[in-house]
Design an enzyme around this catalytic site. Structure first.
Site, PDB file in Angstrom:
ATOM      1  N   ARG A 329       0.831  -1.201   0.000  1.00  0.00           N
ATOM      2  CA  ARG A 329       0.000   0.000   0.000  1.00  0.00           C
ATOM      3  C   ARG A 329       0.871   1.257   0.000  1.00  0.00           C
ATOM      4  O   ARG A 329       0.497   2.280  -0.593  1.00  0.00           O
ATOM      5  CB  ARG A 329      -0.942   0.001   1.205  1.00  0.00           C
ATOM      6  CG  ARG A 329      -2.032   1.056   1.136  1.00  0.00           C
ATOM      7  CD  ARG A 329      -3.104   0.832   2.181  1.00  0.00           C
ATOM      8  NE  ARG A 329      -4.078  -0.151   1.774  1.00  0.00           N
ATOM      9  CZ  ARG A 329      -5.289   0.139   1.285  1.00  0.00           C
ATOM     10  NH1 ARG A 329      -5.642   1.407   1.117  1.00  0.00           N
ATOM     11  NH2 ARG A 329      -6.128  -0.802   0.965  1.00  0.00           N
ATOM     12  N   GLU A 734      -9.566   6.129   7.246  1.00  0.00           N
ATOM     13  CA  GLU A 734      -8.123   6.319   7.066  1.00  0.00           C
ATOM     14  C   GLU A 734      -7.719   7.563   6.277  1.00  0.00           C
ATOM     15  O   GLU A 734      -6.748   8.228   6.647  1.00  0.00           O
ATOM     16  CB  GLU A 734      -7.539   5.076   6.385  1.00  0.00           C
ATOM     17  CG  GLU A 734      -7.593   3.843   7.248  1.00  0.00           C
ATOM     18  CD  GLU A 734      -7.082   2.612   6.515  1.00  0.00           C
ATOM     19  OE1 GLU A 734      -6.333   1.848   7.103  1.00  0.00           O
ATOM     20  OE2 GLU A 734      -7.452   2.438   5.331  1.00  0.00           O
TER      21      GLU A 734
END
Length: 788
Positions: A329, A734
């Site tokens: 990620r 997030e």
């Protein structure tokens, strides 16, 4: 049309007349939170005969266990039993992905200070904890690797290195009008959930085990406990009503505590609770991965990037845990909101003799995006342009310059409009001029400001995790019970799911009750992580409620419509069911449906579409959509002490068509402060022997209410998700954690002002007072040095 129905029916002509979504509503447990009546795992009344466990921890960073004497532990009054790795009937492992590298209890080898070696079970929590300190262990110490840089130098990694590349970055850099290279450090972060790790294991008949666990991933806990005990998954029930915070720290790392409590309960055939104190919790568990970067970039006179390379090394700790997906990620978020035509991104997961680092809000995304923002900040200063202007020139385009390095087309880009709006509402240009004037007239205090964008991909980057299930039950009095696979950690997931179900059934929110997450109700759940909680579970619950509504529509059309109304014409709103000219209370329809033997419960399922990913090539479409945002922060620093204050912060964030604006604003505010703490005060420090010294609130500095900007403006960007997410909303958990990049780069801007913005300050994160002072000194020295 009968007279009784007519007023009601007229009100129903407007499709927006009834809604339970896109409206602000208090958190469903708010009244319990503020009154202290919300039940967390430690609040569950203990059963008769409950014992308490504590863990015996390693005092060496890397060593063989030569001998271990537990006689003094056993001799402690109140101690009932001690268990070691030899007592585990099944598999001694809690590795979530790479199996075998993460033991529940160390077996002959310890790999970090704080690693559990044995379990003590006693009549009280304090007795167990005291006894655990009395073990006499002889070690043969081995060389220890403690930092990411040391791991890279020694080529020690928990997973093979990764590379994501497009074009010929090296060639483009070499041909660019301007080039520069450098390195920087980005520290890790402790999750610091208010409720620590805890598990309460209760044996059931026929080899059953019921574990109440504060966890974001009940199914993972079910698997780990089953494997440790050597039983089938159906023997193990994991339950979690709510958590007092998780932030990723309870996705995989709650497994060790669940397994230890279950092992003790299994062996002793009585309930066992394991609740480590805060110090032990912080010593045992992993944190956000800290990163070391080296980079090279080439760009033109206006700061437009031609080519860039970056090498990221993360401190993973002694085992893989979730470090692979975290690095993946990070690689996929290095671009952030910018078109990088030629780019090479290398990732190295360093193996160190420290806690095994794990998931943390953002899951590698913030670490990846931080690097390009640092580079962009340098480029702007080097070409003598305002950093906002340079950032704008490098943004992704709408219909061109819109493919990511990993191959996904950015189809929903709203970052240009969002930045335009924020620049105007924050009065960026006027405040920039005022800051320049302030700095020109002040030698000691210096102000800084920065505007930074966010583009954050939403979905698990492991495709099969993007699925969820739900159950919806309607009782004969018209009340509704909902169960889904997500976990509530304070973020308001249960509230949003309840709103979705209420909206689908046309009933009041007060009719809905959401029960504890329970692996015996929804099987094979994914973790509540990657900001997918509402997307996945909201869609699954909507599917279950839709099936019920369609089933009830068919019944109502037949029962109340006299054959003159089709099922598709039946409407549900305001706790009533409208069937032609008839308006029937919802509970009456339900009662009659029950008598007619209509099924009044349904299961729902959802799998996110359009996702595919080739991990070997790091190519595909790992994200369903992107969330966007931007923030402007203004700070002031004291160049004599390094003290810093955030004076004002403006955040504008895209959550699509918000399911609950009040909850989403709260999530953005919380993420901003948490991210600000990570980048400014939350410093993790290990001593030369490998011991974590910042393992308590007295030594680890999270932001407090006094650190909140006195002028803090958070707004939601008006938008609708281009993809068919739940009611066109977007994830909130997030993405906003990246908004306080603006704080760090405002600090860097203030430090840069010391040298008249002629030098790129070597400021590492977190930008503590010590780091700020070091950077100020470096800028002064560079400014004073004679130019060649």
């Amino acid at each position: 049309m009968n007279q009784q129905a007519e007023p009601f029916l007229k009100n129903l002509q407007d499709p927006d007349d009834f809604t339970q979504v896109h409206i602000s509503r208090p958190h469903e447990s708010a009244h319990l939170h503020v009154s202290g009546r919300a039940t967390y795992t430690d609040d569950i009344p203990t059963l008769a005969g409950t014992l308490h466990a504590a863990l015996g921890l390693s005092s060496k960073a890397h060593a063989k266990i030569v001998s271990i004497s537990l006689d003094k532990v056993r001799a402690t009054p109140g101690v009932v039993a001690i268990f070691t790795a030899d007592d585990i009937p099944g598999v001694n492992d809690v590795g979530p992905i790479i199996h075998g590298d993460d033991p529940i209890l160390a077996d002959g080898l310890v790999q970090y200070i704080g690693q559990p070696i044995f379990i003590v079970v006693a009549t009280s929590h304090e007795t167990a904890r005291l006894a655990a300190r009395r073990a006499e262990i002889v070690y043969e110490e081995l060389p220890a690797i403690l930092t990411a840089q040391q791991a890279r130098a020694a080529n020690q990694h928990v997973l093979p290195p990764m590379k994501l590349a497009r074009g010929e970055a090296g060639t483009k850099i070499a041909r660019a009008a301007h080039r520069e290279a450098g390195e920087m450090l980005l520290g890790g972060q402790e999750q610091f959930y208010l409720e620590g790790q805890i598990s309460y294991a209760v044996p059931k008949d026929d080899d059953g085990m019921h574990v109440y666990c504060s966890t974001q991933h009940p199914t993972e806990m079910q698997h780990l406990v089953a494997h440790a005990l050597g039983v089938a998954s159906h023997n193990v029930l994991i339950e979690c009503r709510r958590m007092g915070g998780g932030f990723g720290g309870k996705e995989s790392q709650s497994g060790l505590f669940a397994c230890c409590a279950a092992l003790a309960a299994w062996k002793l055939l009585c309930p066992v609770k394991l609740r480590p104190d805060r110090d032990d919790d912080m010593m045992v568990t992993g944190k956000r991965h800290d990163f070391h970067y080296t980079y090279e970039v080439g760009y033109d006179d206006k700061g437009v990037i031609d080519g860039v390379t970056v090498d990221m090394t993360s401190r993973c700790g002694f085992s893989a845990d979730l470090s692979g997906p975290v690095m993946t990620r990070a690689l996929c978020h290095f671009d952030n909101a910018y078109w990088l035509p030629d780019v090479t991104i290398d990732g190295f997961c360093g193996k160190t003799n420290t806690q095994s680092n794990t998931a943390f809000r953002g899951f590698g995304g913030p670490q990846g995006a931080f690097a390009i923002e640092y580079i962009m900040d340098n480029v702007a200063r080097s070409v003598g342009e305002d950093s906002l202007d340079v950032r704008r020139r490098n943004l992704y385009g709408k219909t061109e310059r819109n493919q990511t390095p990993y191959g996904q087309i950015v189809e929903d880009n709203v970052i240009h409009e969002l930045i335009d709006e924020l620049e105007a509402t924050s009065e960026y240009r006027a405040r920039r001029a005022a800051i320049n004037e302030f700095n020109a007239n002040n030698a000691i205090l210096k102000k800084g400001m920065a505007l930074t964008p966010v583009k954050f991909g939403i979905a698990f980057n492991v495709t099969h995790f993007n699925q969820a299930g739900a159950l919806v039950h309607i009782y004969t009095d018209g009340s509704v019970l909902v169960n889904h696979g997500g976990t509530e950690m304070g973020q308001g997931l249960n509230t949003k799911v309840a709103q979705v179900v209420a909206h689908e059934l046309g009933i009041g929110f007060n009719r809905i009750r959401v029960t504890a997450t329970d692996t015996s109700k929804i099987a094979n759940t994914s973790a509540t992580a990657a900001s997918t909680g509402s997307d996945l579970n909201g869609k699954a619950a909507q599917d279950a409620a839709r099936q019920l509504r369609e089933r009830l529509s068919a019944f109502a059309a037949e029962r109340f419509g006299a054959g003159q109304v089709s099922a598709s014409e039946v409407r549900f709103a305001h706790d009533r069911v409208v069937v032609g000219d008839s308006v029937v209370p919802f509970e009456e329809v339900i009662a009659k449906a029950y008598l007619a033997r209509i099924q009044l419960w349904s299961d729902g399922f959802y799998a996110t579409p359009k996702l595919y990913w080739d991990q070997s090539k790091l190519q595909g479409r790992p994200f369903y959509y992107y969330s966007y945002g931007a923030a402007v922060s203004e700070v002031v620093i004291d160049t004599l002490t390094g003290e810093m204050r955030v004076l004002r912060a403006d955040a504008l964030h895209d959550v699509g068509a918000s399911l609950n604006p009040a909850l989403d604003v709260g999530q953005v505010e919380g993420a901003f402060i948490q991210g600000m703490g990570w980048l400014t005060t939350e410093e993790l420090w290990w001593n030369a022997g490998g011991k974590l010294m910042t393992h308590a609130p007295s030594t680890y500095k999270i932001p407090t209410v006094n650190d909140t900007p006195p002028d803090f403006r958070v707004r939601l960007f008006k938008n609708r998700n281009a993809e068919d997410s739940i009611h066109r909303s977007k994830a909130t958990g997030e993405p906003p954690l990246l908004l306080p990049f603006s704080v760090f780069f405002a600090v860097r801007d203030a430090v840069s002002a010391v040298g008249g913005h002629k030098v790129n300050p070597p400021l590492n994160a977190p930008a503590t007072s010590e780091e700020i002072l070091k950077a100020v000194g470096a800028v002064r020295a560079a400014t004073a040095a004679p130019r060649r």
